[in-house]
Design a protein around this motif. Structure first.
Motif, PDB file in Angstrom:
ATOM      1  N   TRP A   1       0.745  -1.266   0.031  1.00 37.83           N
ATOM      2  CA  TRP A   1       0.022  -0.036  -0.039  1.00 37.83           C
ATOM      3  C   TRP A   1       0.837   1.271  -0.053  1.00 37.83           C
ATOM      4  N   LYS A   2       2.424   1.083   0.072  1.00 36.78           N
ATOM      5  CA  LYS A   2       3.160   2.280   0.037  1.00 36.78           C
ATOM      6  C   LYS A   2       3.883   2.437  -1.254  1.00 36.78           C
ATOM      7  N   VAL A   3       3.496   1.597  -2.232  1.00 41.64           N
ATOM      8  CA  VAL A   3       4.192   1.529  -3.193  1.00 41.64           C
ATOM      9  C   VAL A   3       3.431   1.786  -4.445  1.00 41.64           C
ATOM     10  N   ASN A   4       4.181   2.549  -5.623  1.00 43.89           N
ATOM     11  CA  ASN A   4       3.612   3.090  -6.896  1.00 43.89           C
ATOM     12  C   ASN A   4       4.450   2.508  -8.023  1.00 43.89           C
ATOM     13  N   PHE A   5       3.899   1.314  -8.711  1.00 41.35           N
ATOM     14  CA  PHE A   5       4.653   0.672  -9.492  1.00 41.35           C
ATOM     15  C   PHE A   5       4.211   1.486 -10.974  1.00 41.35           C
ATOM     16  N   GLY A   6       5.150   2.329 -11.632  1.00 38.49           N
ATOM     17  CA  GLY A   6       4.737   2.748 -13.039  1.00 38.49           C
ATOM     18  C   GLY A   6       4.672   1.749 -14.140  1.00 38.49           C
ATOM     19  N   ASP A   7       3.961   2.195 -15.207  1.00 33.17           N
ATOM     20  CA  ASP A   7       3.533   1.479 -16.519  1.00 33.17           C
ATOM     21  C   ASP A   7       4.992   0.543 -16.756  1.00 33.17           C
ATOM     22  N   TYR A   8       4.863  -0.591 -17.091  1.00 33.45           N
ATOM     23  CA  TYR A   8       5.855  -1.503 -17.858  1.00 33.45           C
ATOM     24  C   TYR A   8       7.129  -1.422 -17.043  1.00 33.45           C
ATOM     25  N   CYS A   9       7.250  -1.229 -15.678  1.00 29.91           N
ATOM     26  CA  CYS A   9       8.414  -1.544 -14.998  1.00 29.91           C
ATOM     27  C   CYS A   9       8.455  -2.700 -14.926  1.00 29.91           C
ATOM     28  N   TRP A  10       9.784  -3.043 -14.539  1.00 34.63           N
ATOM     29  CA  TRP A  10      10.203  -4.683 -13.999  1.00 34.63           C
ATOM     30  C   TRP A  10      10.909  -4.765 -12.573  1.00 34.63           C
ATOM     31  N   ILE A  11      10.531  -5.590 -12.119  1.00 32.42           N
ATOM     32  CA  ILE A  11      11.191  -6.023 -10.756  1.00 32.42           C
ATOM     33  C   ILE A  11      11.644  -7.196 -10.671  1.00 32.42           C
ATOM     34  N   GLY A  12      13.107  -7.425 -10.627  1.00 33.41           N
ATOM     35  CA  GLY A  12      13.561  -8.881 -10.906  1.00 33.41           C
ATOM     36  C   GLY A  12      13.652  -9.812  -9.849  1.00 33.41           C
ATOM     37  N   ASP A  13      14.059 -11.015 -10.059  1.00 37.68           N
ATOM     38  CA  ASP A  13      14.203 -11.945  -8.949  1.00 37.68           C
ATOM     39  C   ASP A  13      14.851 -11.539  -7.766  1.00 37.68           C
ATOM     40  N   ASN A  14      14.028 -11.958  -6.478  1.00 35.68           N
ATOM     41  CA  ASN A  14      14.922 -11.535  -5.139  1.00 35.68           C
ATOM     42  C   ASN A  14      15.098 -10.127  -5.048  1.00 35.68           C
ATOM     43  N   ALA A  15      14.505  -9.252  -5.872  1.00 36.97           N
ATOM     44  CA  ALA A  15      14.594  -7.849  -5.550  1.00 36.97           C
ATOM     45  C   ALA A  15      13.614  -7.295  -4.081  1.00 36.97           C
ATOM     46  N   GLU A  16      14.134  -6.501  -3.300  1.00 39.19           N
ATOM     47  CA  GLU A  16      13.464  -6.367  -2.301  1.00 39.19           C
ATOM     48  C   GLU A  16      12.979  -4.874  -2.288  1.00 39.19           C
ATOM     49  N   ILE A  17      11.679  -4.668  -2.228  1.00 41.82           N
ATOM     50  CA  ILE A  17      11.047  -3.275  -2.012  1.00 41.82           C
ATOM     51  C   ILE A  17      10.587  -3.001  -0.483  1.00 41.82           C
ATOM     52  N   TYR A  18      11.501  -2.386   0.206  1.00 43.57           N
ATOM     53  CA  TYR A  18      11.337  -2.217   1.534  1.00 43.57           C
ATOM     54  C   TYR A  18      10.654  -1.101   1.970  1.00 43.57           C
ATOM     55  N   SER A  19       9.463  -1.196   1.803  1.00 43.31           N
ATOM     56  CA  SER A  19       8.694   0.206   1.757  1.00 43.31           C
ATOM     57  C   SER A  19       8.076   0.539   3.187  1.00 43.31           C
ATOM     58  N   LEU A  20       8.997   0.788   3.938  1.00 44.51           N
ATOM     59  CA  LEU A  20       8.487   1.253   5.352  1.00 44.51           C
ATOM     60  C   LEU A  20       8.159   2.771   5.159  1.00 44.51           C
ATOM     61  N   GLY A  21       8.621   3.353   4.126  1.00 45.04           N
ATOM     62  CA  GLY A  21       8.213   4.799   3.565  1.00 45.04           C
ATOM     63  C   GLY A  21       7.608   4.565   2.308  1.00 45.04           C
ATOM     64  N   PRO A  22       7.179   5.530   1.711  1.00 46.43           N
ATOM     65  CA  PRO A  22       6.635   5.551   0.185  1.00 46.43           C
ATOM     66  C   PRO A  22       7.895   5.119  -0.812  1.00 46.43           C
ATOM     67  N   ILE A  23       7.432   4.456  -1.950  1.00 43.30           N
ATOM     68  CA  ILE A  23       8.411   4.087  -2.925  1.00 43.30           C
ATOM     69  C   ILE A  23       7.649   4.172  -4.143  1.00 43.30           C
ATOM     70  N   THR A  24       8.347   5.027  -5.266  1.00 44.08           N
ATOM     71  CA  THR A  24       7.921   5.116  -6.423  1.00 44.08           C
ATOM     72  C   THR A  24       8.876   4.430  -7.460  1.00 44.08           C
ATOM     73  N   ILE A  25       8.237   3.661  -8.322  1.00 48.11           N
ATOM     74  CA  ILE A  25       9.349   3.044  -9.321  1.00 48.11           C
ATOM     75  C   ILE A  25       8.637   3.454 -10.537  1.00 48.11           C
ATOM     76  N   GLY A  26       9.247   4.437 -11.494  1.00 46.21           N
ATOM     77  CA  GLY A  26       8.842   5.010 -12.466  1.00 46.21           C
ATOM     78  C   GLY A  26       8.274   4.135 -13.436  1.00 46.21           C
ATOM     79  N   ALA A  27       7.733   4.589 -14.696  1.00 45.22           N
ATOM     80  CA  ALA A  27       7.230   3.886 -15.739  1.00 45.22           C
ATOM     81  C   ALA A  27       8.643   3.267 -16.532  1.00 45.22           C
ATOM     82  N   HIS A  28       8.731   2.376 -16.965  1.00 48.72           N
ATOM     83  CA  HIS A  28       9.775   1.545 -17.824  1.00 48.72           C
ATOM     84  C   HIS A  28      11.163   1.581 -16.863  1.00 48.72           C
ATOM     85  N   ALA A  29      11.059   1.702 -15.616  1.00 51.77           N
ATOM     86  CA  ALA A  29      12.183   1.509 -14.789  1.00 51.77           C
ATOM     87  C   ALA A  29      12.469  -0.007 -14.627  1.00 51.77           C
TER      88      ALA A  29
END
Ligand SMILES: CC(C)(COP(=O)(O)OP(=O)(O)OC[C@H]1O[C@@H](n2cnc3c(N)ncnc32)[C@H](O)[C@@H]1OP(=O)(O)O)[C@@H](O)C(=O)NCCC(=O)NCCS
Length: 203
Positions: free
Chosen positions: A82-110
């Protein structure tokens, strides 16, 4: 060491018996958080690799903003969706950690490549109660964070920047730069296909 007793009492640096998660810090109650952890370990984490739509659906049910065409591997981990914004067409790879204690924005195509750690939380180590601290992380569109990088709380990585493999990003990265190392230092500008055509990609 064997035979030597170590004093168990805190000496004034950190006393974890006084640590508390502040009320409202997670952004959802403990039950929702627990249900998400169970879902992540089972329905999300055990889902077959091609089931990207299913994982997008699960994340959005738990409050993530999920754009079109987002590809998240089943072994990626998201602390509080609920604290994460995944932009269009972004990729999150194997075993990546999105440690969203605060807000995290991943931009489009990132791209966040394998085993990278996007860290939006820390502790105030000068306070004996070792309180949690949350700071937002912004990964702008078209950024590539290569494999095994660490991105620190409060950092913004500018549009189109490239973070080389195994780098530690402690400060903001300007748009269009390649940075590398630990701590990450600027290597050079990233050449975009648009600039090869004589167009300015920053316009
Ligand atoms: C950044 C990267 C793309 C290489 O870009 P490049 O333009 O070909 O870079 P070069 O190899 O010419 O290196 C340029 C400089 O940056 C340094 N550099 C490149 N990658 C580095 C890294 N990961 N860590 C530290 N320094 C690095 C090089 O040593 C070189 O320094 P120098 O100019 O002092 O000799 C590559 O190193 C990288 O990180 N790739 C990611 C691969 C990956 O994560 N794959 C898995 C996901 S698909």
């Amino acid at each position: 060491m064997r035979g030597q007793s170590i004093d168990q009492k805190p000496q004034g640096y950190q006393d974890l018996s006084r640590f508390r998660v502040p009320r409202g810090f997670r952004g959802r109650g403990p039950i929702i958080t627990l249900v998400w952890q169970l879902v992540q370990a089972t329905l999300f984490g055990l889902s077959p690799q091609p089931c990207y739509g299913w994982r997008r659906f699960l994340l959005s049910v738990f409050g993530a903003k999920v754009g079109r065409g987002v590809l998240i591997r089943s072994s990626a981990r998201v602390t509080y969706p609920w604290k994460v914004n995944f932009g269009d067409y972004c990729w999150i790879g194997d075993n990546a950690e999105i440690y969203s204690l605060g807000p995290i924005t991943i931009g489009a195509h990132a791209v966040i490549s394998q085993r990278s750690y996007i860290c939006a939380g820390s502790h105030d180590f000068n306070d004996i109660t070792f309180p949690l601290v949350a700071r937002p992380v912004i990964i702008e569109p078209e950024v590539w964070v290569a494999t095994r990088c660490f991105v620190a709380p409060g950092v913004t990585i500018g549009r189109g920047a490239l973070v080389a493999a195994q780098s530690t990003v402690l400060t903001d990265v300007p748009a269009g730069m390649i940075v590398a190392g630990s701590p990450a230092r600027m290597v050079r500008e990233r050449r975009s296909p648009a600039s090869k055509l004589g167009l300015d990609p920053k316009q």
